[in-house]
Design an enzyme around this catalytic site. Sequence first.
Site, PDB file in Angstrom:
ATOM      1  CG  ASP A 177     -14.735 -28.104  35.329  1.00  0.00           C
ATOM      2  OD1 ASP A 177     -15.286 -28.421  36.359  1.00  0.00           O
ATOM      3  OD2 ASP A 177     -14.726 -28.819  34.426  1.00  0.00           O
ATOM      4  NE  ARG A 178     -18.065 -23.904  34.010  1.00  0.00           N
ATOM      5  CZ  ARG A 178     -17.273 -24.388  32.710  1.00  0.00           C
ATOM      6  NH1 ARG A 178     -16.013 -23.676  32.786  1.00  0.00           N
ATOM      7  NH2 ARG A 178     -17.622 -24.963  31.710  1.00  0.00           N
ATOM      8  CB  THR A 179     -18.055 -29.511  37.921  1.00  0.00           C
ATOM      9  OG1 THR A 179     -19.244 -29.450  37.181  1.00  0.00           O
ATOM     10  CG2 THR A 179     -17.994 -30.668  38.927  1.00  0.00           C
ATOM     11  CB  CYS A 218     -22.886 -22.215  31.713  1.00  0.00           C
ATOM     12  SG  CYS A 218     -21.954 -23.457  32.985  1.00  0.00           S
ATOM     13  CG  ASN A 219     -28.157 -25.868  32.790  1.00  0.00           C
ATOM     14  OD1 ASN A 219     -29.256 -25.630  32.763  1.00  0.00           O
ATOM     15  ND2 ASN A 219     -27.652 -25.935  31.582  1.00  0.00           N
ATOM     16  CB  THR A 220     -22.595 -25.952  36.474  1.00  0.00           C
ATOM     17  OG1 THR A 220     -22.935 -27.103  35.627  1.00  0.00           O
ATOM     18  CG2 THR A 220     -21.716 -26.176  37.541  1.00  0.00           C
ATOM     19  CB  THR A 222     -22.196 -30.835  35.566  1.00  0.00           C
ATOM     20  OG1 THR A 222     -22.693 -29.696  36.367  1.00  0.00           O
ATOM     21  CG2 THR A 222     -21.869 -30.464  34.109  1.00  0.00           C
ATOM     22  CE  LYS A 250     -18.157 -29.104  30.283  1.00  0.00           C
ATOM     23  NZ  LYS A 250     -18.289 -27.856  29.435  1.00  0.00           N
ATOM     24  CB  CYS A 261     -25.409 -29.946  31.014  1.00  0.00           C
ATOM     25  SG  CYS A 261     -23.697 -29.850  30.435  1.00  0.00           S
TER      26      CYS A 261
END
Length: 220
Positions: free
Chosen positions: A47-49, A83-85, A121, A160, A191
Amino acid sequence: MKKLCIIGGMGPLASCEFNRRIILSSPAKTDQDHIETLLISDNLMPDRTQAILTGDDQDLLARFKSHFELGESWGADFFAIPCNTSHYFMDDFKKMTNKKILNMVDLAISDAGDNICVLATRGTYKTGIYRKAIEGAGKNLIELTEDEKDLSMETIYRIKAGEEARQENFPEFQAMIQEKLEAGGKILLACTELSLIKFDDPRIIDAMDSLVRAVIDEVY
């Protein structure tokens, strides 16, 4: 013709939608006229966040490195990451390949108006990647409250989790968007899960669409 490698899977449905939009936007008349594309859908990407908030990003970066290497060995001329994050790690990505990486953040800001409300996010908000790009472009960022950021994050993770991406399934989110539009701002969907919701309002800018146009411009 240039060959494209998409590093995706963040999430899987968003990556499929990105590739679908590229195909629909292509001027191709035959199968052979379309962009030769390698789609890496890595749904096991951490998970990027969480990687950003905790600083535990080594597994994530290692997986990206392996994907850049796979893309290069396949013969990719350039990369796109829907994927922006993950664009927080762009400086790291540039050390992993000498091929061009399209920057979705910069592309989206170029397409947006002067007063921009970013829906993203928590990881994207934390990094400030859109804030920096907006300020660098001389534009104005419309600030969100913490509750509004939570609502954006909740909507993304509900999609998601498999909830159908229809406006009527997210009335609070839709009400927030309408409020921002009525205040004179432009909405930026930052996102790719939010890209799955169909909006017809031209004041709502989709970062995924900006990246799609850049892919088409790069090849044709």
